[in-house]
Design an enzyme around this catalytic site. Structure first.
Site, PDB file in Angstrom:
ATOM      1  N   HIS A 126       0.869  -1.180   0.000  1.00 18.77           N
ATOM      2  CA  HIS A 126       0.000   0.000   0.000  1.00 18.77           C
ATOM      3  C   HIS A 126       0.903   1.225   0.000  1.00 18.77           C
ATOM      4  CE1 HIS A 126      -3.231  -2.668   2.075  1.00 18.77           C
ATOM      5  NE2 HIS A 126      -3.288  -2.749   0.752  1.00 18.77           N
ATOM      6  N   GLU A 129       1.360   4.017   2.745  1.00 18.45           N
ATOM      7  CA  GLU A 129       1.865   3.643   4.068  1.00 18.45           C
ATOM      8  C   GLU A 129       3.388   3.801   4.078  1.00 18.45           C
ATOM      9  OE1 GLU A 129       0.128  -0.236   4.512  1.00 18.45           O
ATOM     10  OE2 GLU A 129      -1.907   0.578   4.421  1.00 18.45           O
ATOM     11  N   HIS A 219       3.398  -2.965   6.794  1.00 18.02           N
ATOM     12  CA  HIS A 219       2.306  -2.032   6.488  1.00 18.02           C
ATOM     13  C   HIS A 219       2.218  -0.928   7.540  1.00 18.02           C
ATOM     14  CE1 HIS A 219       0.040  -4.243   3.274  1.00 18.02           C
ATOM     15  NE2 HIS A 219       0.769  -5.238   3.752  1.00 18.02           N
ATOM     16  N   GLU A 295       2.244  -4.304  11.270  1.00 18.69           N
ATOM     17  CA  GLU A 295       1.557  -3.011  11.179  1.00 18.69           C
ATOM     18  C   GLU A 295       2.179  -2.005  12.139  1.00 18.69           C
ATOM     19  OE1 GLU A 295      -0.808  -2.206   9.101  1.00 18.69           O
ATOM     20  OE2 GLU A 295      -1.715  -4.099   8.447  1.00 18.69           O
TER      21      GLU A 295
END
Length: 336
Positions: A126, A129, A219, A295
């Site tokens: 992504h 990010e 991410h 994350e």
């Protein structure tokens, strides 16, 4: 903005409620920088009723830039890859091209050999990010440090493959979650195609060539103010061996960096109900290996807040470097 030193600025983002994750504005503070190197947080408020995000700041310099998170530009990506691949013992693979003609870069550390596991770290599926590529930069810089005992030991006994930016087109275009064709790459792992998702298509072919013994997909999460890991418990091939490996890796990473926590994160998929279009699930199933999604927050870590910068490029880089200690710790356990 320019010519604003000493002026009391109020910025309204009037369509903030139309973003991908409006609830994530709660507790968020915008990023600002005078020199595009050091990024700090400024007072920010979100009004749920009006859907307006308001930033207030009195700049100390004539020019200031504001961002959702500290950017990691495509130009910086090219400089990073060029700098790392020029170091001794490093090999650069251009595994294919994106739809916009950007190189798909994978950096290899170590020499393949009998019994040597293949470790894969990928970041920025992504593109919005950006903390993911800051993480990758910190990890890569530790890998090329000839004085770092962990890196030296790791590269003696394993081969590392790092793809710091899986979606360069999205980076170039300013997309949050998609490539040039509008494809969310982290939903394209069941049937990637050369014409719609060449990034995953070429990446998967390279993984088939090298094999995968450990995989981390990096991410950023808009809503949760924590660093956490998500596993592949819902895949058909989930085993007790994978569960023990995952527990060992998380424990090792927590010892290396207290920023990793396990109290908050995503819900675990029930057995057999994993979305196989996600990278972590497909990789774990396809290669019978430990695969995890990592994350980091766009906000700050609630456990260890740093009020000037929040979660920052500096902290992301250190978090990336710390992960190598955990990888090194579980290396002997990766395969029976």
């Amino acid at each position: 903005m320019t010519g604003v030193a000493g002026r009391d600025l109020t910025l309204h983002v009037c369509n903030a409620s139309q973003c991908s994750y409006p609830p994530a504005w709660e507790g968020y503070q915008a990023c600002a920088s005078y020199d595009l190197e050091y990024w700090f947080r400024v007072p920010t408020n979100y009004d749920k009723e009006s859907g307006v995000l308001t930033i207030k700041h009195t700049p100390e310099a004539d020019a200031v830039q504001y961002a959702y998170f500290a950017p990691y530009t495509y130009n910086r990506h090219r400089v990073l890859v060029s700098r790392i691949q020029a170091k001794p013992g490093v090999k650069l693979h251009m595994i294919g091209e994106s739809l916009d003609g950007h190189d798909l870069d994978v950096v290899q550390f170590g020499t393949p050999g009998p019994g040597k596991p293949s470790i894969w770290i990928i970041a920025r599926q992504h593109p919005g990010e950006s903390q993911a590529e800051w993480f990758a930069e910190g990890l890569l810089e530790r890998l090329i440090d000839p004085h770092d005992a962990v890196s030296r030991h790791l590269l003696r006994d394993a081969v590392m493959y790092v793809m710091p930016n899986v979606c360069p087109d999205g980076t170039w275009r300013g997309h949050l979650r998609t490539n040039a064709a509008g494809v969310n790459l982290n939903r394209a792992w069941t049937k990637p195609s050369a014409d719609r998702s060449p990034e995953v298509y070429h990446l998967l072919r390279k993984m088939d060539e090298t094999g995968v013994d450990l995989h981390i997909d990096v991410h950023g999460d808009e809503e949760l103010p924590y660093c956490f890991l998500a596993g592949a418990e819902g895949i058909p091939g989930w085993t007790d061996r994978m569960a023990k490996l995952q527990a060992a890796f998380i424990a090792a990473y927590q010892r290396a960096s207290p920023d990793l926590q396990t109290n908050f994160g995503y819900e675990v998929d029930p057995a057999g109900e994993a979305n196989m279009a996600l990278c972590t699930n497909m990789v774990a199933q396809r290669y019978d290996c430990l695969a995890l999604t990592l994350e980091m927050p766009f906000k700050d870590t609630a456990d260890h807040p740093e009020y000037k910068q929040g979660w920052s490029p500096e902290r992301a880089k250190r978090f990336g470097a710390a992960m190598l200690t955990a990888v090194n710790d579980i290396l002997p356990q990766l395969r029976p």
